[in-house]
Motif scaffolding. Structure first.
Motif, PDB file in Angstrom:
ATOM      1  N   LEU A 634      25.952 -18.469 -44.403  1.00 34.57           N
ATOM      2  CA  LEU A 634      24.768 -17.702 -44.011  1.00 34.57           C
ATOM      3  C   LEU A 634      24.171 -18.270 -42.717  1.00 34.57           C
ATOM      4  O   LEU A 634      23.873 -17.518 -41.776  1.00 34.57           O
ATOM      5  N   VAL A 635      23.991 -19.580 -42.645  1.00 38.37           N
ATOM      6  CA  VAL A 635      23.361 -20.195 -41.477  1.00 38.37           C
ATOM      7  C   VAL A 635      24.243 -20.017 -40.237  1.00 38.37           C
ATOM      8  O   VAL A 635      23.759 -19.676 -39.151  1.00 38.37           O
ATOM      9  N   THR A 636      25.549 -20.220 -40.405  1.00 33.73           N
ATOM     10  CA  THR A 636      26.472 -20.076 -39.275  1.00 33.73           C
ATOM     11  C   THR A 636      26.421 -18.652 -38.729  1.00 33.73           C
ATOM     12  O   THR A 636      26.345 -18.430 -37.503  1.00 33.73           O
ATOM     13  N   THR A 637      26.464 -17.677 -39.616  1.00 39.27           N
ATOM     14  CA  THR A 637      26.427 -16.274 -39.193  1.00 39.27           C
ATOM     15  C   THR A 637      25.078 -15.938 -38.557  1.00 39.27           C
ATOM     16  O   THR A 637      25.011 -15.211 -37.562  1.00 39.27           O
ATOM     17  N   ALA A 638      24.011 -16.504 -39.153  1.00 40.80           N
ATOM     18  CA  ALA A 638      22.673 -16.206 -38.637  1.00 40.80           C
ATOM     19  C   ALA A 638      22.492 -16.715 -37.209  1.00 40.80           C
ATOM     20  O   ALA A 638      21.831 -16.067 -36.394  1.00 40.80           O
ATOM     21  N   THR A 639      23.083 -17.849 -36.910  1.00 38.92           N
ATOM     22  CA  THR A 639      22.915 -18.418 -35.554  1.00 38.92           C
ATOM     23  C   THR A 639      23.492 -17.497 -34.489  1.00 38.92           C
ATOM     24  O   THR A 639      23.063 -17.536 -33.328  1.00 38.92           O
ATOM     25  N   THR A 640      24.467 -16.681 -34.860  1.00 40.59           N
ATOM     26  CA  THR A 640      25.099 -15.784 -33.872  1.00 40.59           C
ATOM     27  C   THR A 640      24.456 -14.402 -33.840  1.00 40.59           C
ATOM     28  O   THR A 640      24.726 -13.623 -32.935  1.00 40.59           O
ATOM     29  N   SER A 641      23.612 -14.082 -34.830  1.00 38.75           N
ATOM     30  CA  SER A 641      23.122 -12.701 -34.904  1.00 38.75           C
ATOM     31  C   SER A 641      21.613 -12.575 -34.770  1.00 38.75           C
ATOM     32  O   SER A 641      21.092 -11.462 -34.771  1.00 38.75           O
ATOM     33  N   SER A 652      13.237 -31.516 -39.245  1.00 38.18           N
ATOM     34  CA  SER A 652      12.946 -31.307 -40.667  1.00 38.18           C
ATOM     35  C   SER A 652      12.876 -29.838 -41.041  1.00 38.18           C
ATOM     36  O   SER A 652      12.760 -29.516 -42.224  1.00 38.18           O
ATOM     37  N   ARG A 653      12.936 -28.953 -40.040  1.00 38.69           N
ATOM     38  CA  ARG A 653      12.704 -27.551 -40.366  1.00 38.69           C
ATOM     39  C   ARG A 653      13.290 -26.643 -39.290  1.00 38.69           C
ATOM     40  O   ARG A 653      13.225 -26.957 -38.100  1.00 38.69           O
ATOM     41  N   TYR A 654      13.872 -25.533 -39.722  1.00 35.66           N
ATOM     42  CA  TYR A 654      14.332 -24.476 -38.818  1.00 35.66           C
ATOM     43  C   TYR A 654      13.865 -23.141 -39.357  1.00 35.66           C
ATOM     44  O   TYR A 654      13.804 -22.925 -40.575  1.00 35.66           O
ATOM     45  N   VAL A 655      13.566 -22.215 -38.443  1.00 39.73           N
ATOM     46  CA  VAL A 655      13.268 -20.843 -38.825  1.00 39.73           C
ATOM     47  C   VAL A 655      14.111 -19.917 -37.958  1.00 39.73           C
ATOM     48  O   VAL A 655      14.067 -19.993 -36.723  1.00 39.73           O
ATOM     49  N   PHE A 656      14.914 -19.060 -38.588  1.00 36.52           N
ATOM     50  CA  PHE A 656      15.720 -18.042 -37.911  1.00 36.52           C
ATOM     51  C   PHE A 656      15.016 -16.713 -38.137  1.00 36.52           C
ATOM     52  O   PHE A 656      14.812 -16.293 -39.277  1.00 36.52           O
ATOM     53  N   ARG A 657      14.671 -16.041 -37.061  1.00 37.16           N
ATOM     54  CA  ARG A 657      13.912 -14.791 -37.193  1.00 37.16           C
ATOM     55  C   ARG A 657      14.827 -13.569 -37.065  1.00 37.16           C
ATOM     56  O   ARG A 657      15.801 -13.569 -36.339  1.00 37.16           O
ATOM     57  N   ASP A 658      14.457 -12.557 -37.822  1.00 36.04           N
ATOM     58  CA  ASP A 658      15.125 -11.248 -37.773  1.00 36.04           C
ATOM     59  C   ASP A 658      16.595 -11.316 -38.181  1.00 36.04           C
ATOM     60  O   ASP A 658      17.485 -10.785 -37.498  1.00 36.04           O
ATOM     61  N   VAL A 659      16.863 -11.942 -39.303  1.00 37.69           N
ATOM     62  CA  VAL A 659      18.219 -11.957 -39.882  1.00 37.69           C
ATOM     63  C   VAL A 659      18.462 -10.600 -40.540  1.00 37.69           C
ATOM     64  O   VAL A 659      17.629 -10.134 -41.329  1.00 37.69           O
ATOM     65  N   PRO A 660      19.562  -9.920 -40.260  1.00 35.77           N
ATOM     66  CA  PRO A 660      19.835  -8.622 -40.898  1.00 35.77           C
ATOM     67  C   PRO A 660      19.925  -8.761 -42.423  1.00 35.77           C
ATOM     68  O   PRO A 660      20.440  -9.754 -42.935  1.00 35.77           O
ATOM     69  N   TYR A 661      19.445  -7.751 -43.122  1.00 37.62           N
ATOM     70  CA  TYR A 661      19.363  -7.834 -44.592  1.00 37.62           C
ATOM     71  C   TYR A 661      20.736  -7.952 -45.247  1.00 37.62           C
ATOM     72  O   TYR A 661      20.878  -8.531 -46.325  1.00 37.62           O
ATOM     73  N   ASP A 662      21.777  -7.385 -44.592  1.00 42.78           N
ATOM     74  CA  ASP A 662      23.094  -7.433 -45.238  1.00 42.78           C
ATOM     75  C   ASP A 662      23.617  -8.872 -45.314  1.00 42.78           C
ATOM     76  O   ASP A 662      24.369  -9.224 -46.231  1.00 42.78           O
ATOM     77  N   ASN A 703      13.393 -13.383 -42.365  1.00 40.57           N
ATOM     78  CA  ASN A 703      13.340 -14.694 -41.727  1.00 40.57           C
ATOM     79  C   ASN A 703      14.012 -15.701 -42.653  1.00 40.57           C
ATOM     80  O   ASN A 703      13.798 -15.668 -43.871  1.00 40.57           O
ATOM     81  N   LEU A 704      14.846 -16.531 -42.075  1.00 39.77           N
ATOM     82  CA  LEU A 704      15.563 -17.559 -42.830  1.00 39.77           C
ATOM     83  C   LEU A 704      15.004 -18.919 -42.433  1.00 39.77           C
ATOM     84  O   LEU A 704      14.969 -19.251 -41.251  1.00 39.77           O
TER      85      LEU A 704
END
Length: 852
Positions: A634-641, A652-662, A703-704
């Motif tokens: 999930l994290v690997t895919t999220a970094t590219t999308s 200590s913390r990361y936030v990935f914004r606008d991760v597609p729901y699929d 958001n992840l």
């Protein structure tokens, strides 16, 4: 002018004895009192009623515009002042105990109808706690209603003679004996209702006495009462009646005989109020509100927890509710002792076929429990405070033959110990000393304002304790019953249903409990160890299996959540008909009996505005590695999308914004949720997300967040994305499966705000949800937590053990936005997989049997 007004107000109060408020005002007007004075009188009365309606405790949800006619006790009252005096003699403090009882009973009375109204049929429910003084509360309600003109009082006192007799004795002592000229009794200590000649002598206009009737929920008895009332119908037109249903969830809801008979009794009473009392209202709140039944359509009152009450949460701890800081949720006191599963067949037959000829074996844990009970009794005698009685409960089966089989081996154990004490057997003395020192170290007496009794002082008391200790079989077929009315009792009570509901076990300090039941309400009511432990709050212990302890911990959470929901609805629900609490499910427990749930079989679940988190885990490597793979993918895919990744400088913390729901759905499908985590049903969550996406255009983006700690060893999710592992120790469960861990709580409150902008550190749970609604109204939040596989507990957490998993653990939290325009639901049956649990549920054949 003031004196004249006060005099007129007293006249108004006198009129209130005979007329409802609106009618009393009309009478004032007919007396020629000026409109200005009448309005002032009305305003003063309204001020009095506002105080009652706005009491901080208890909370209530009410059908709108009920006329608050009762403004509290009056100087000429007789029944309530008599109860106050008795309680003071018993050592009750004016503040807060008597004041709280006065307020809560006044609140209930204020929700009843004025006794002089022409006709009424009120339905109410009062929710208390197990062994928390509900009997005293409804006795106070009866007293105040009697002082105001209610005439007939029918108390439905459980299904067993023991509870009916105990209730009759309490009411006779606190009501009848204090004002004997005011009361007529249709029932006595040793006899349930039998029809009386000449109903006119009880209900005729010339008879001013109040009529008290304490009956069991038994079809034969209730049928006799219904028939007698029908014959007396011509005298009942002006007879305001109050029906108190003690243990209102038991035998009242959805029974083929008892439920219709209660409704039939009410049909013969043109002026009647039905008020159910229960500590486990699950069944009552699942009645169909639209049916002509006993749903509490007029009011629900939530009694406050009394000061000093030992409840489920105190003993077993619970899981954090949404928005609670896990560090603030206690694990409970160290009072639960583990019975190995292998011991259970020694104290309970495995099948019905094994009942005949069953002989229990005194296992090490049972002997330990009994010996600890003797030590506690000796310590309490030395302290000389609190309740004079000492009781131990052994509850392994509902079967009376099994109860009886305990008598000989238990008496043999007692007699052998008594002999060993007389000869100062060093083996026994060493064992008792070790047991006492171990137990008093687990729960320091000073935590409860008590002083530890040294073992040497116990030795002089122990022979007398054993000499006075009786082994009592208390069940529906035994003649030898617990009797606390004839001096101090030291008793080991072996029993089943007669000891499992309503009945107070005086001075209960030790319980040995291995009986499995299937429903929340039945299980909660079997906790006779709940209640007040004045003078020995440090000493109670419970021996049970780890599985039962986990059930009670879950139940403590259900109960806390239910009461929080009730309090929310107290302020938000329009009336009881729009009132619906959430009852979280459990994989091996029903909410209540299936028959009581027919109007609530499907749980139309919504995740809107909720947070979901994992706290059960397997600890084997294969299971955990699958979750690590799912998280890293999930994290690997999220970094590219994703458009934006935010990280803290300390890593200590990361936030990935606008991760597609699929991507979120793919992760949920791949992640292993523990099968006991009923609220973490991946299929339901995925179904809910898809429905929100397709019907509302919501949850299309997520958001992840990854939350770790700067102090932890590094855990790598993807190239350049790593955080320090957090620590989450497991609950110490000595006999749990080696592959099972319960960390109780994963998320803390601020974690639900990790993706919000602005200052969020001091926001409450409501504040966080409000801010999420403002900033991210359609965005879900998925949080990953890398948990160190060793996770040593902090020294303050005495009931925790190292996690000791074979691999690092990935915890998951989900925060769903509150829907703006209606919500989607996903249906799931409120049911339980009971295939692997041998259950003994309550036997209700007694309801329809002949009364004995």
């Amino acid at each position: 002018m003031i004196d004249e007004f006060d005099g007129m107000y007293e006249t108004f109060k006198a009129l209130l004895e005979s007329f409802p408020p609106a009618e009393a005002v009309k009478r004032l007007e007919q007396l020629g009192i000026s409109a200005t004075i009448v309005e002032q009188i009305r305003e003063r009365h309204e001020q009095q009623t506002i105080r009652i309606r706005e009491l901080e405790e208890p909370h209530a949800v009410i059908m709108g515009n009920r006329d608050t006619w009762y403004t509290g006790p009056q100087p000429k009252d007789r029944c309530w002042p008599a109860i106050e005096n008795l309680l003071r003699k018993d050592g009750w403090s004016e503040e807060p105990a008597i004041r709280s009882l006065d307020d809560s009973s006044t609140r209930v009375i204020s929700l009843l109808n004025h006794p002089k109204e022409k006709a009424f049929a009120t339905r109410g429910l009062v929710v208390g706690y197990v062994q928390s003084g509900k009997t005293t509360n409804f006795t106070s309600v009866v007293a105040k209603a009697a002082d105001r003109g209610y005439k007939l009082f029918i108390i439905l006192a459980g299904v067993h003679n023991g509870l009916r007799r105990q209730t009759q004795a309490r009411l006779a002592q606190q009501l009848v004996e204090q004002n004997p000229s005011m009361w007529s009794q249709l029932t006595g200590l040793d006899k349930d209702f039998t029809p009386r000649e000449n109903p006119a002598s009880y209900f005729g206009r010339s008879n001013r006495t109040r009529v008290l009737c304490v009956v069991k929920k038994n079809a034969t008895v209730l049928r006799k009462l219904a028939t007698w009332l029908e014959e007396a119908s011509e005298y009942l037109e002006d007879c305001p009646a109050l029906i108190i249903d003690d243990e209102a969830d038991q035998a009242t809801v959805a029974t083929k005989s008892i439920n219709p008979l209660i409704l039939q009794i009410m049909s013969h009473l043109p002026k009647s109020a039905y008020v159910g009392y229960t500590a486990s209202p699950f069944a009552n709140l699942l009645i169909d509100p639209s049916a002509e039944d006993l749903y509490p359509k007029d009011f629900v009152v939530n009694l406050p927890k009394p000061v000093g009450h030992f409840g489920t949460e105190v003993l077993f701890g619970r899981y954090a509710l949404d928005g609670e800081d896990p560090e603030q949720v206690d694990d409970g006191y160290d009072m639960i002792r583990s019975v190995p599963e292998g011991d259970v067949p020694a104290v309970r037959p495995e099948t019905k076929a094994d009942v005949e000829g069953f002989e229990p074996i005194i296992t090490d844990t049972l002997r330990q429990a009994v010996e600890y009970f003797w030590l506690v009794t000796a310590a309490r005698r030395i302290r000389g405070t609190g309740n004079q009685h000492n009781t131990m409960l052994i509850h392994t089966s509902v079967n009376t033959a099994v109860h009886n089989s305990f008598k000989r081996p238990m008496e043999h154990l007692r007699d052998r110990a008594a002999h060993a004490l007389t000869v100062a057997d060093p083996v026994l003395l060493a064992r008792l000393r070790d047991l006492w020192e171990t137990e008093t170290a687990c729960v320091p007496a000073g935590d409860f304002g008590e002083t530890k009794v040294p073992f040497e002082q116990l030795l002089s008391e122990l022979p007398g304790v054993l000499d006075s200790c009786r082994i009592i079989m208390d069940n529906s077929s035994s003649e030898d019953r617990l009797d606390y009315e004839n001096g101090p009792v030291v008793a080991i009570a072996v029993g089943g249903n007669t000891l499992s509901r309503g009945l107070t076990l005086e001075g209960l300090s030790v319980s040995y409990f291995v009986r499995a039941v299937s429903a929340y309400d039945t299980l909660l009511q079997m906790g006779r160890w709940f209640g007040f432990r004045n003078g020995y709050a440090d000493l109670p212990r419970i021996w049970m299996t780890d599985e039962l302890a986990e059930w009670f911990r879950h139940l403590a959470t259900v109960e806390a959540e239910m009461r929080r929901d009730i309090d929310i609805y107290m302020t938000e629900a329009e009336n009881p008909l729009t009132f619906a609490v959430r009852l979280r499910t459990h994989p091996a427990l029903r909410v209540t009996a299936a028959a009581k749930m027919r109007n609530a079989i499907t749980a139309a679940s919504s995740y809107g505005g909720k947070r979901v988190q994992t706290h059960y885990f397997h600890t084997n490597a294969d299971w955990l590695r699958q979750n690590i793979r799912a998280a890293r993918e999930l994290v690997t895919t999220a970094t590219t999308s994703v458009v934006k990744v935010e990280g803290r400088p300390d890593g200590s913390r990361y936030v990935f914004r606008d991760v597609p729901y699929d991507l979120v759905i793919d992760f949920l499908a791949a992640y292993n949720f523990h099968e006991k985590s009923q609220e973490n049903d991946a299929d339901l969550i995925i179904d809910y997300i898809r429905k929100r996406v397709s019907t509302a255009g919501s949850l299309t983006r997520w958001n992840l967040a990854i939350i770790g700690t700067p102090q932890g060893e590094e855990f790598i999710f993807a190239p350049g994305i790593s955080v320090g592992r957090i620590s989450r120790a497991r609950l110490e469960l000595p006999n749990a499966a080696p592959d099972f861990a319960d960390i109780k709580t994963l998320m803390s409150r601020p974690d639900a705000a990790v993706d919000l902008t602005g200052e969020t550190g001091k926001l409450t749970e409501k504040g966080i949800m409000d801010e999420r609604r403002r900033q991210l109204p359609d965005t879900g939040l998925l949080v990953l937590y890398p948990i160190d596989r060793l996770s040593e507990p902090s020294p303050s957490k005495k009931l925790r053990a190292p996690l000791n998993a074979e691999e690092h653990v990935i915890g998951v939290g989900l925060v769903f936005p509150e829907p703006r325009h209606g919500d989607s639901t996903v249906e799931k049956y409120i049911s339980a997989d009971l295939s692997g649990v041998r259950l003994e549920d309550e036997d209700y054949s007694i309801l329809d049997g002949e009364d004995l």
